[in-house]
Design a protein around this motif. Structure first.
Motif, PDB file in Angstrom:
ATOM      1  N   THR A  42       0.828  -1.199   0.000  1.00 29.77           N
ATOM      2  CA  THR A  42       0.000   0.000   0.000  1.00 29.77           C
ATOM      3  C   THR A  42       0.867   1.256   0.000  1.00 29.77           C
ATOM      4  O   THR A  42       0.553   2.243  -0.682  1.00 29.77           O
ATOM      5  CB  THR A  42      -0.927   0.000   1.232  1.00 29.77           C
ATOM      6  N   LYS A  45       2.042   1.817  -3.478  1.00 36.50           N
ATOM      7  CA  LYS A  45       0.951   2.334  -4.318  1.00 36.50           C
ATOM      8  C   LYS A  45       0.691   3.801  -4.039  1.00 36.50           C
ATOM      9  O   LYS A  45       0.367   4.570  -4.955  1.00 36.50           O
ATOM     10  CB  LYS A  45      -0.331   1.542  -4.062  1.00 36.50           C
ATOM     11  N   LEU A  50      -1.506   5.586  -6.762  1.00 36.69           N
ATOM     12  CA  LEU A  50      -2.586   4.691  -7.173  1.00 36.69           C
ATOM     13  C   LEU A  50      -3.675   4.549  -6.116  1.00 36.69           C
ATOM     14  O   LEU A  50      -4.730   4.008  -6.401  1.00 36.69           O
ATOM     15  CB  LEU A  50      -2.023   3.297  -7.511  1.00 36.69           C
ATOM     16  N   VAL A  51      -3.395   4.997  -4.887  1.00 32.90           N
ATOM     17  CA  VAL A  51      -4.446   4.990  -3.863  1.00 32.90           C
ATOM     18  C   VAL A  51      -4.525   6.386  -3.263  1.00 32.90           C
ATOM     19  O   VAL A  51      -3.533   7.119  -3.232  1.00 32.90           O
ATOM     20  CB  VAL A  51      -4.175   3.961  -2.738  1.00 32.90           C
ATOM     21  N   TYR A  78       6.660   0.962 -11.962  1.00 33.48           N
ATOM     22  CA  TYR A  78       6.109   0.189 -10.853  1.00 33.48           C
ATOM     23  C   TYR A  78       5.822  -1.231 -11.294  1.00 33.48           C
ATOM     24  O   TYR A  78       5.185  -1.456 -12.323  1.00 33.48           O
ATOM     25  CB  TYR A  78       4.829   0.891 -10.379  1.00 33.48           C
ATOM     26  N   PRO A  80       3.890  -4.410  -9.788  1.00 33.03           N
ATOM     27  CA  PRO A  80       3.039  -4.794  -8.667  1.00 33.03           C
ATOM     28  C   PRO A  80       3.341  -6.198  -8.152  1.00 33.03           C
ATOM     29  O   PRO A  80       3.958  -7.006  -8.845  1.00 33.03           O
ATOM     30  CB  PRO A  80       1.631  -4.713  -9.236  1.00 33.03           C
TER      31      PRO A  80
ATOM     32  N   ARG B 154     -17.708   3.995  -7.758  1.00 28.80           N
ATOM     33  CA  ARG B 154     -16.489   4.732  -7.975  1.00 28.80           C
ATOM     34  C   ARG B 154     -16.477   5.207  -9.432  1.00 28.80           C
ATOM     35  O   ARG B 154     -16.821   4.446 -10.327  1.00 28.80           O
ATOM     36  CB  ARG B 154     -15.297   3.806  -7.731  1.00 28.80           C
ATOM     37  N   ASP B 233      -7.150  -1.169 -14.337  1.00 26.14           N
ATOM     38  CA  ASP B 233      -7.086   0.277 -14.150  1.00 26.14           C
ATOM     39  C   ASP B 233      -5.839   0.727 -13.410  1.00 26.14           C
ATOM     40  O   ASP B 233      -5.187   1.689 -13.779  1.00 26.14           O
ATOM     41  CB  ASP B 233      -8.306   0.749 -13.350  1.00 26.14           C
ATOM     42  N   GLU B 234      -5.544  -0.014 -12.327  1.00 25.25           N
ATOM     43  CA  GLU B 234      -4.462   0.445 -11.468  1.00 25.25           C
ATOM     44  C   GLU B 234      -3.134   0.442 -12.220  1.00 25.25           C
ATOM     45  O   GLU B 234      -2.404   1.435 -12.227  1.00 25.25           O
ATOM     46  CB  GLU B 234      -4.385  -0.473 -10.250  1.00 25.25           C
ATOM     47  N   GLU B 235      -2.843  -0.673 -12.885  1.00 28.73           N
ATOM     48  CA  GLU B 235      -1.571  -0.748 -13.596  1.00 28.73           C
ATOM     49  C   GLU B 235      -1.559   0.157 -14.813  1.00 28.73           C
ATOM     50  O   GLU B 235      -0.528   0.739 -15.157  1.00 28.73           O
ATOM     51  CB  GLU B 235      -1.280  -2.193 -13.991  1.00 28.73           C
ATOM     52  N   THR B 237      -2.981   2.970 -14.996  1.00 27.36           N
ATOM     53  CA  THR B 237      -2.682   4.298 -14.453  1.00 27.36           C
ATOM     54  C   THR B 237      -1.190   4.440 -14.169  1.00 27.36           C
ATOM     55  O   THR B 237      -0.597   5.486 -14.446  1.00 27.36           O
ATOM     56  CB  THR B 237      -3.466   4.522 -13.143  1.00 27.36           C
ATOM     57  N   SER B 238      -0.576   3.371 -13.630  1.00 29.85           N
ATOM     58  CA  SER B 238       0.853   3.458 -13.341  1.00 29.85           C
ATOM     59  C   SER B 238       1.670   3.569 -14.626  1.00 29.85           C
ATOM     60  O   SER B 238       2.816   3.970 -14.602  1.00 29.85           O
ATOM     61  CB  SER B 238       1.311   2.253 -12.515  1.00 29.85           C
TER      62      SER B 238
END
Ligand SMILES: Nc1ncnc2c1ncn2[C@@H]1O[C@H](COP(=O)(O)OP(=O)(O)OP(=O)(O)O)[C@@H](O)[C@H]1O
Ligand SMILES: [Mg+2]
Lengths: 257, 344
Positions: A42, A45, A50-51, A78, A80, B154, B233-235, B237-238
């Motif tokens: 976290t 991120k 991302l958060v 990044y 993950p 969201r 989405d998360e990756e 965005t990264s």
């Protein structure tokens, strides 16, 4: 290069990262360690944006909050902990995704983008797999492909979440040595989470021990990897001795708990 | 060893092969089992229709007129509709990262169905009102689902969007069922609209063409973006992508394509799922391959489906939607089994 002040993240009802301040200089390697659920992923991120988080993140002196996603992606790469791998996508296409921040929105990749991708794949022993779908790779091969994507991004900062968990001894060394070489040659700044404490102590310049969302210890490996700190926060019985190069080696003691 | 492979793209050989299949199915569609015309004459006639080219096909003026006024627009409408639906389906699958998503997922079908029903019930004499109403209804259905999904969950998330689509679909379908009860005598027309028809003629073709061109260009340009979006989405965005924005653009273009197709042909099912899957299996999973080849493959598929619909029970005609569903439903099951194996 990276600095956070008072970084806190709330997920659902819980404060998962609490008031973490860290500072990594250019060319430095910081390893974030801590037990499962401590908030390591976290924290990465949050640095990556991302958060949602409170507190400040500064990247090369600029507040990260003001950066556009593309700008941020050119500064930070990044990888993950549990990446989503589209099973049909070829290894080459997947690694090429790392060039996204350089390719115009509706444009296509340039020859340079393809060359960068191919050379990273070669350096990670993945050249022979380039045309294979990622769904058909072994766990360790997948992990290297994800790392390849991050390296293809050619950002000055690498954020790697458990980059070596699935790798055999030789590939673990290969990956860590490669990251270390890039760091020395190109001045990359590296932040990784690592579960293997000995490996963390061996490669990182500095460690940050996270427990229950808080930074409970930080400093060079010998300062953080003590029997007392590891015993208390990991709830483990260990013996820590200086290794051949003077860096701490963490040994499990049988019968402990 | 130096890396030999490059990025995936639609290889010229595949595109040429797909175009060949499309051309063959269009010729078959024009021939329609007519015994006295040879395929070669149809080819010559097709060349003759091209601007600035004149060849003698040897066909009598009556035959030429039949081909030009009846069969050619029919084959072209089938091709355009099939291509649009297949490409829109592929785009929806990319946006929702779900191989079973179809272009009607967000309420396009229910919206169009309701609007067409209202048009048939309220203006039974004005046949031209149906496509316009269906187009507006399809766009409206998607718009409703999109707004609902973004306010309920969201912003830009896909899970709530799908649920919103389900809610809008059942809500609008309920109203549609209610409305059609008022004019039981129009039920036949309503159902035959719903089951699909590509026999509308040149007018219908000109009606869809502008939307078809715009949405096709937009979608083909977004192939690489959909590949990036496939890591989540998360990756994405990264990697510097604004995932919600890309999703919006692709959904807009795909929904435009769907609405245009629905407006002139009714609700033809399964093309949007069947065709992209065949393409994926044969040519590769990158959206830079799947989108263009789905466009061509969908066109060929629907031209052939229409041919089957016209000939199986000739002189009676099967609704084209029945044919695609007849092929599509077993295929759907097969795809489910295959994807389950891939996941396991
Ligand atoms: N979306 C979420 N909602 C609520 N809680 C979450 C969410 N994601 C993670 N958490 C919780 O936050 C805590 C920290 O998670 P995180 O993934 O950062 O741990 P970690 O230190 O990386 O652990 P590990 O060593 O297992 O990778 C965990 O207790 C986890 O259950
Ligand atoms: Mg973690």
């Amino acid at each position: 290069m990276i600095e956070t002040r008072g970084l806190s993240v709330r997920l659902g009802e819980r404060e998962v990262v609490r008031d973490v301040g860290l500072r990594v200089r250019r060319g430095e390697w910081l390893a974030i360690i801590g037990p499962n659920g401590a908030g390591k992923s976290t924290l990465l991120k949050a640095v990556m944006g991302l958060v949602a988080h409170r507190g400040d993140v500064t990247l090369s002196g600029r507040p990260a909050a003001g950066l556009k996603p593309r700008e941020r992606a050119r500064l930070l790469a990044y990888a993950p902990q549990t990446p989503a791998l589209p099973p049909d996508m070829t290894v080459f296409d997947y690694a090429l995704l790392g060039r996204t921040p350089y390719i115009p929105y509706l444009g296509r990749e340039s020859r340079h983008d393809r060359d960068v991708t191919a050379s990273v794949l070669d350096r990670l022993d993945l050249g022979a797999l380039a045309a294979r779908p990622v769904g058909e790779l072994s766990g360790g091969e997948r992990q290297r492909v994800v790392l390849a994507r991050a390296l293809v991004q050619q950002a000055p900062v690498l954020l790697l979440d458990e980059p070596t968990t699935a790798l055999d001894l030789g590939h673990q060394q290969q990956v860590l040595e490669l990251v270390d070489r890039l760091r020395r040659a190109d001045g990359l700044t590296v932040v990784t989470t690592l579960h293997d404490l000995t490996v963390a102590g061996l490669y990182a310049d500095a460690l940050l021990l996270l427990a229950d969302g808080r930074a409970v210890a930080s400093g060079d490996p010998a300062q953080v990897l003590t029997e007392e700190l590891v015993g208390r926060h990991f709830d483990a019985h260990v013996k820590i001795e200086p290794g051949p190069d003077g860096r701490p080696v963490v040994l499990l003691v049988r019968g402990g708990s | 060893m130096a890396t030999q492979a490059g990025p995936s793209r639609a290889r010229p050989l595949w595109v040429a092969g797909a175009l060949g299949v499309l051309a063959a199915s269009m010729i078959a569609g024009l021939l329609d089992g007519a015994a006295d015309i040879s395929p070669w004459q149809v080819v010559l006639q097709a060349v003759d229709w091209l601007p600035f080219v004149h060849v003698d096909s040897g066909l009598a003026p009556v035959e030429q007129g039949l081909l030009y006024e009846l069969r050619l627009p029919r084959v072209l409408v089938a091709a355009v509709v099939g291509g649009l639906l297949a490409m829109a389906g592929a785009a929806y699958q990319g946006v929702f990262r779900n191989p079973l998503a179809d272009p009607y997922l967000l309420g396009a079908a229910a919206g169009a169905g309701l609007a067409a029903t209202v048009a048939i019930v309220a203006l039974p004499a004005v046949a031209q009102s149906i496509p316009v109403a269906a187009f507006i209804g399809a766009v409206g259905g998607v718009f409703l689902a999109y707004m609902l999904g973004n306010t309920a969950g969201r912003a830009g998330g896909t899970a709530t969007l799908v649920l919103a689509g389900v809610a809008v679909t059942s809500f609008l379908t309920a109203i549609q069922t209610f409305v059609q009860q008022f004019k039981v005598e129009e039920l036949q027309r309503i159902y035959s609209w719903i089951l699909g028809d590509v026999g509308g003629g040149w007018d219908q073709l000109w009606l869809v063409l502008p939307y078809a061109v715009v949405s096709t260009v937009l979608l083909l340009l977004h192939g690489r973006m959909l590949d990036v979006l496939s890591v989540g989405d998360e990756e994405a965005t990264s990697l510097g992508l604004r995932a919600a924005r890309v999703r919006f653009a692709v959904l807009l273009a795909a929904s435009l394509a769907t609405a245009a197709a629905v407006a002139v042909s009714g609700l033809i099912g399964f093309v949007g799922i069947v065709v992209p899957h065949v393409v994926r299996r044969l040519a590769g999973g990158s959206y830079r391959i799947v989108l263009p080849l789905s466009l061509i493959g969908g066109a060929a598929f629907l031209v052939l489906a229409d041919l089957v619909a016209r000939t199986v029970l000739a002189p009676a005609e099967l609704p084209i939607g029945v044919v695609t569903m007849f092929v599509g439903a077993p295929f759907f099951v097969a795809v489910l089994r295959m994807t389950r194996r891939a996941v396991a």
